[in-house]
Design an enzyme around this catalytic site. Sequence first.
Site, PDB file in Angstrom:
ATOM      1  N   LYS A  14       0.825  -1.219   0.000  1.00 46.69           N
ATOM      2  CA  LYS A  14       0.000   0.000   0.000  1.00 46.69           C
ATOM      3  C   LYS A  14       0.860   1.271   0.000  1.00 46.69           C
ATOM      4  CE  LYS A  14      -2.162  -1.032   3.886  1.00 46.69           C
ATOM      5  NZ  LYS A  14      -1.526  -2.314   4.260  1.00 46.69           N
ATOM      6  N   ARG A  89      -9.456   0.726   9.316  1.00 47.68           N
ATOM      7  CA  ARG A  89      -9.003  -0.621   9.649  1.00 47.68           C
ATOM      8  C   ARG A  89      -9.995  -1.387  10.503  1.00 47.68           C
ATOM      9  NH1 ARG A  89      -3.054   0.297   9.172  1.00 47.68           N
ATOM     10  NH2 ARG A  89      -1.899  -1.616   9.553  1.00 47.68           N
ATOM     11  N   ARG A 128      11.571  -6.448   4.591  1.00 48.59           N
ATOM     12  CA  ARG A 128      11.498  -5.012   4.898  1.00 48.59           C
ATOM     13  C   ARG A 128      12.119  -4.721   6.263  1.00 48.59           C
ATOM     14  NH1 ARG A 128       5.733  -2.022   5.059  1.00 48.59           N
ATOM     15  NH2 ARG A 128       5.698  -2.799   7.184  1.00 48.59           N
ATOM     16  N   ARG A 134      11.782  -0.697  11.492  1.00 46.17           N
ATOM     17  CA  ARG A 134      10.493  -0.706  12.193  1.00 46.17           C
ATOM     18  C   ARG A 134      10.468  -1.830  13.222  1.00 46.17           C
ATOM     19  NH1 ARG A 134       5.289   0.189   8.365  1.00 46.17           N
ATOM     20  NH2 ARG A 134       4.373  -0.998  10.079  1.00 46.17           N
ATOM     21  N   ARG A 145       0.039  -8.956  13.619  1.00 50.05           N
ATOM     22  CA  ARG A 145      -0.594  -7.931  12.770  1.00 50.05           C
ATOM     23  C   ARG A 145      -1.512  -8.587  11.742  1.00 50.05           C
ATOM     24  NH1 ARG A 145       4.736  -5.278  10.792  1.00 50.05           N
ATOM     25  NH2 ARG A 145       3.446  -3.944   9.473  1.00 50.05           N
TER      26      ARG A 145
HETATM   27  P1  AMP Z   1       0.984   0.429   9.116  1.00 49.20           P
HETATM   28  O1  AMP Z   1       2.090   1.391   8.931  1.00 49.20           O
HETATM   29  O2  AMP Z   1      -0.243   0.783   8.341  1.00 49.20           O
HETATM   30  O3  AMP Z   1       1.417  -0.995   8.910  1.00 49.20           O
HETATM   31  O4  AMP Z   1       0.559   0.536  10.670  1.00 49.20           O
HETATM   32  C1  AMP Z   1       1.465   0.205  11.708  1.00 49.20           C
HETATM   33  C2  AMP Z   1       0.694   0.072  13.007  1.00 49.20           C
HETATM   34  O5  AMP Z   1       0.069   1.326  13.330  1.00 49.20           O
HETATM   35  C3  AMP Z   1      -0.446  -0.944  13.013  1.00 49.20           C
HETATM   36  O6  AMP Z   1      -0.002  -2.253  13.269  1.00 49.20           O
HETATM   37  C4  AMP Z   1      -1.316  -0.386  14.134  1.00 49.20           C
HETATM   38  O7  AMP Z   1      -0.775  -0.690  15.399  1.00 49.20           O
HETATM   39  C5  AMP Z   1      -1.194   1.113  13.923  1.00 49.20           C
HETATM   40  N1  AMP Z   1      -2.234   1.626  12.990  1.00 49.20           N
HETATM   41  C6  AMP Z   1      -2.031   2.187  11.764  1.00 49.20           C
HETATM   42  N2  AMP Z   1      -3.186   2.546  11.209  1.00 49.20           N
HETATM   43  C7  AMP Z   1      -4.159   2.199  12.091  1.00 49.20           C
HETATM   44  C8  AMP Z   1      -5.572   2.293  12.075  1.00 49.20           C
HETATM   45  N3  AMP Z   1      -6.241   2.816  11.038  1.00 49.20           N
HETATM   46  N4  AMP Z   1      -6.251   1.831  13.157  1.00 49.20           N
HETATM   47  C9  AMP Z   1      -5.607   1.322  14.227  1.00 49.20           C
HETATM   48  N5  AMP Z   1      -4.275   1.174  14.288  1.00 49.20           N
HETATM   49  C10 AMP Z   1      -3.544   1.619  13.237  1.00 49.20           C
END
Ligand code: AMP
Length: 194
Positions: A14, A89, A128, A134, A145
Amino acid sequence: MLNIILFGPPGAGKGTQAEKLIKKYNLVHLSTGDLLRSEIAQGTLLGLEAKKLMDEGKLVPDNVVIGMIEHKVKANPNSEGFIFDGFPRTEAQAGAFETLMNSLGKPILGLVSLEVDEKELVRRLVERGKVSGRSDDNEETIHKRLVEYENKTRAVAHYYSNHNKHFRVNGIGDMEEIFSRICKVIDGLQVGSK
Ligand code: AMP
């Protein structure tokens, strides 16, 4: 306006595709993951609390991310559109988001989901993790996740399916090839909305 949700599990691509899309269509990229990581980097209280959950592979509370998105959408009143990446989400986020965007006169044109099988997702995220720095890109957290995705996030696509706004794209293959598959969907949506 071109308001698109780029959807899919962690590791679907994404973020990478969103970066390409904003250049081509002149859009604003809103990633709740990036916004949360920026809070962490700034050492805010919100960041501190979010980090604990993120490191456990859990979602942060709905009201936190909804508030962040509302703030950012309102801060970009003249944009030609938005790519939402990693948001919504949960079904609660999706409901609040629809209400927000409709009330602002910026409806969502469609949800584009990148389809990638689990084995490939884990492979990509582990790779990654070697360079991203990260703390959630390690095998144990990656699995958590993916479980959160199955339990809470996958259902978000159903809402858009029910409104004929869910578009599936094969997320496996060459990055440019995947990009052109997404563009094809978006170009179709633009024609349909004119
Ligand atoms: P991402 O960078 O999208 O993989 O997000 C990393 C982490 O941020 C996720 O595993 C969640 O802990 C948190 N996170 C990101 N976006 C959301 C969302 N829309 N709702 C809840 N937690 C989020």
